[in-house]
Design an enzyme around this catalytic site. Structure first.
Site, PDB file in Angstrom:
ATOM      1  N   ASP A  31       0.854  -1.193   0.000  1.00 27.28           N
ATOM      2  CA  ASP A  31       0.000   0.000   0.000  1.00 27.28           C
ATOM      3  C   ASP A  31       0.890   1.244   0.000  1.00 27.28           C
ATOM      4  O   ASP A  31       1.892   1.317   0.722  1.00 27.28           O
ATOM      5  CB  ASP A  31      -0.911   0.006   1.238  1.00 27.28           C
ATOM      6  CG  ASP A  31      -2.043   1.006   1.107  1.00 27.28           C
ATOM      7  OD1 ASP A  31      -3.202   0.572   1.016  1.00 27.28           O
ATOM      8  OD2 ASP A  31      -1.766   2.224   1.099  1.00 27.28           O
ATOM      9  N   ASN A  88     -12.939  -2.946   2.525  1.00 24.25           N
ATOM     10  CA  ASN A  88     -13.894  -1.861   2.713  1.00 24.25           C
ATOM     11  C   ASN A  88     -14.885  -1.860   1.554  1.00 24.25           C
ATOM     12  O   ASN A  88     -14.489  -1.995   0.396  1.00 24.25           O
ATOM     13  CB  ASN A  88     -13.162  -0.517   2.776  1.00 24.25           C
ATOM     14  CG  ASN A  88     -12.296  -0.410   4.013  1.00 24.25           C
ATOM     15  OD1 ASN A  88     -12.701  -0.808   5.099  1.00 24.25           O
ATOM     16  ND2 ASN A  88     -11.089   0.104   3.845  1.00 24.25           N
ATOM     17  N   VAL A  97     -10.846   3.109  -3.484  1.00 26.18           N
ATOM     18  CA  VAL A  97     -10.497   2.529  -4.789  1.00 26.18           C
ATOM     19  C   VAL A  97     -11.536   1.464  -5.103  1.00 26.18           C
ATOM     20  O   VAL A  97     -11.694   0.501  -4.337  1.00 26.18           O
ATOM     21  CB  VAL A  97      -9.078   1.932  -4.786  1.00 26.18           C
ATOM     22  CG1 VAL A  97      -8.786   1.244  -6.113  1.00 26.18           C
ATOM     23  CG2 VAL A  97      -8.028   3.006  -4.503  1.00 26.18           C
ATOM     24  N   HIS A 101     -10.263  -5.170  -3.135  1.00 24.19           N
ATOM     25  CA  HIS A 101      -8.939  -5.452  -2.570  1.00 24.19           C
ATOM     26  C   HIS A 101      -9.102  -5.799  -1.099  1.00 24.19           C
ATOM     27  O   HIS A 101     -10.012  -5.297  -0.426  1.00 24.19           O
ATOM     28  CB  HIS A 101      -7.993  -4.262  -2.751  1.00 24.19           C
ATOM     29  CG  HIS A 101      -8.545  -2.966  -2.256  1.00 24.19           C
ATOM     30  ND1 HIS A 101      -9.459  -2.226  -2.978  1.00 24.19           N
ATOM     31  CD2 HIS A 101      -8.334  -2.273  -1.105  1.00 24.19           C
ATOM     32  CE1 HIS A 101      -9.777  -1.143  -2.297  1.00 24.19           C
ATOM     33  NE2 HIS A 101      -9.123  -1.140  -1.146  1.00 24.19           N
ATOM     34  N   HIS A 103      -7.027  -5.608   2.414  1.00 21.81           N
ATOM     35  CA  HIS A 103      -5.864  -5.070   3.116  1.00 21.81           C
ATOM     36  C   HIS A 103      -5.307  -6.173   4.013  1.00 21.81           C
ATOM     37  O   HIS A 103      -6.063  -6.800   4.769  1.00 21.81           O
ATOM     38  CB  HIS A 103      -6.262  -3.897   4.014  1.00 21.81           C
ATOM     39  CG  HIS A 103      -6.819  -2.717   3.286  1.00 21.81           C
ATOM     40  ND1 HIS A 103      -6.082  -1.576   3.045  1.00 21.81           N
ATOM     41  CD2 HIS A 103      -8.048  -2.486   2.748  1.00 21.81           C
ATOM     42  CE1 HIS A 103      -6.844  -0.694   2.391  1.00 21.81           C
ATOM     43  NE2 HIS A 103      -8.023  -1.220   2.210  1.00 21.81           N
TER      44      HIS A 103
HETATM   45  P1  5GP Z   1      -9.675   1.588   0.400  1.00 19.52           P
HETATM   46  O1  5GP Z   1      -9.728   2.922   1.088  1.00 19.52           O
HETATM   47  O2  5GP Z   1     -10.379   1.635  -0.940  1.00 19.52           O
HETATM   48  O3  5GP Z   1     -10.112   0.434   1.239  1.00 19.52           O
HETATM   49  O4  5GP Z   1      -8.142   1.306   0.138  1.00 19.52           O
HETATM   50  C1  5GP Z   1      -7.450   1.817  -0.936  1.00 19.52           C
HETATM   51  C2  5GP Z   1      -5.984   1.717  -0.584  1.00 19.52           C
HETATM   52  O5  5GP Z   1      -5.240   1.829  -1.771  1.00 19.52           O
HETATM   53  C3  5GP Z   1      -5.517   2.810   0.379  1.00 19.52           C
HETATM   54  O6  5GP Z   1      -4.966   2.229   1.543  1.00 19.52           O
HETATM   55  C4  5GP Z   1      -4.487   3.578  -0.455  1.00 19.52           C
HETATM   56  O7  5GP Z   1      -3.382   4.002   0.316  1.00 19.52           O
HETATM   57  C5  5GP Z   1      -4.083   2.574  -1.520  1.00 19.52           C
HETATM   58  N1  5GP Z   1      -3.696   3.154  -2.788  1.00 19.52           N
HETATM   59  C6  5GP Z   1      -4.387   4.115  -3.476  1.00 19.52           C
HETATM   60  N2  5GP Z   1      -3.754   4.397  -4.634  1.00 19.52           N
HETATM   61  C7  5GP Z   1      -2.654   3.594  -4.669  1.00 19.52           C
HETATM   62  C8  5GP Z   1      -1.608   3.432  -5.628  1.00 19.52           C
HETATM   63  O8  5GP Z   1      -1.557   4.079  -6.677  1.00 19.52           O
HETATM   64  N3  5GP Z   1      -0.644   2.526  -5.328  1.00 19.52           N
HETATM   65  C9  5GP Z   1      -0.668   1.774  -4.187  1.00 19.52           C
HETATM   66  N4  5GP Z   1       0.333   0.904  -3.995  1.00 19.52           N
HETATM   67  N5  5GP Z   1      -1.646   1.916  -3.259  1.00 19.52           N
HETATM   68  C10 5GP Z   1      -2.628   2.808  -3.509  1.00 19.52           C
END
Ligand code: 5GP
Ligand code: ZN
Length: 115
Positions: A31, A88, A97, A101, A103
């Site tokens: 991440d 999430n 995003v 996914h 975590h």
């Molecule tokens: P969400 O909030 O959708 O559960 O998690 C999205 C995760 O994707 C976040 O923890 C964020 O830091 C990570 N993330 C967003 N954009 C990128 C990216 O371009 N590269 C990587 N490696 N992680 C990303």
């Protein structure tokens, strides 16, 4: 694949990421904003908006994501100390995003409660 999706771009190698594992169904990378010492994202290669679409996809794919989470946790040395796997879904959970996914968090004690 969705052109505007950042995780589709990472899966396809069009966007750089620190990838630690990839096979024909799943990709795992660090991440970009880690919330624990170990913070990896387990991402199905297929574009799925969130777990809310689970019934529209092959259940084996979802199972494989969790198997890979456990495998990567072992390889990162956190199987014994423990870890958390979280996905999430939607606004109240803070999904940012919209490509499914999981975590994988660990490497230090994690905060509770989750809600
Ligand atoms: P969400 O909030 O959708 O559960 O998690 C999205 C995760 O994707 C976040 O923890 C964020 O830091 C990570 N993330 C967003 N954009 C990128 C990216 O371009 N590269 C990587 N490696 N992680 C990303
Ligand atoms: Zn995508």
């Amino acid at each position: 694949m969705t052109d505007s999706c950042i995780f589709c771009a990472i899966v396809a190698g069009r966007q750089p990421a620190r990838t630690v594992y990839q096979d024909e169904t799943v990709t795992v990378f660090w991440d970009i904003h880690p919330q624990a010492r170990i913070h990896l994202l387990i991402v199905p290669n297929q574009h799925i908006r969130s777990l809310a679409e689970a019934e529209d996809v092959d259940p084996a794919l979802l199972g494989r994501c969790l198997q890979v989470a456990a495998k990567v946790a072992r390889e990162q040395g956190i199987a014994e100390t423990g870890y958390r796997v979280v996905t999430n879904v939607g606004p109240h959970a803070g999904q940012s995003v919209f490509h499914l996914h999981f975590h994988l968090l660990g490497g230090n004690p994690l905060r509770l409660p989750l809600g």
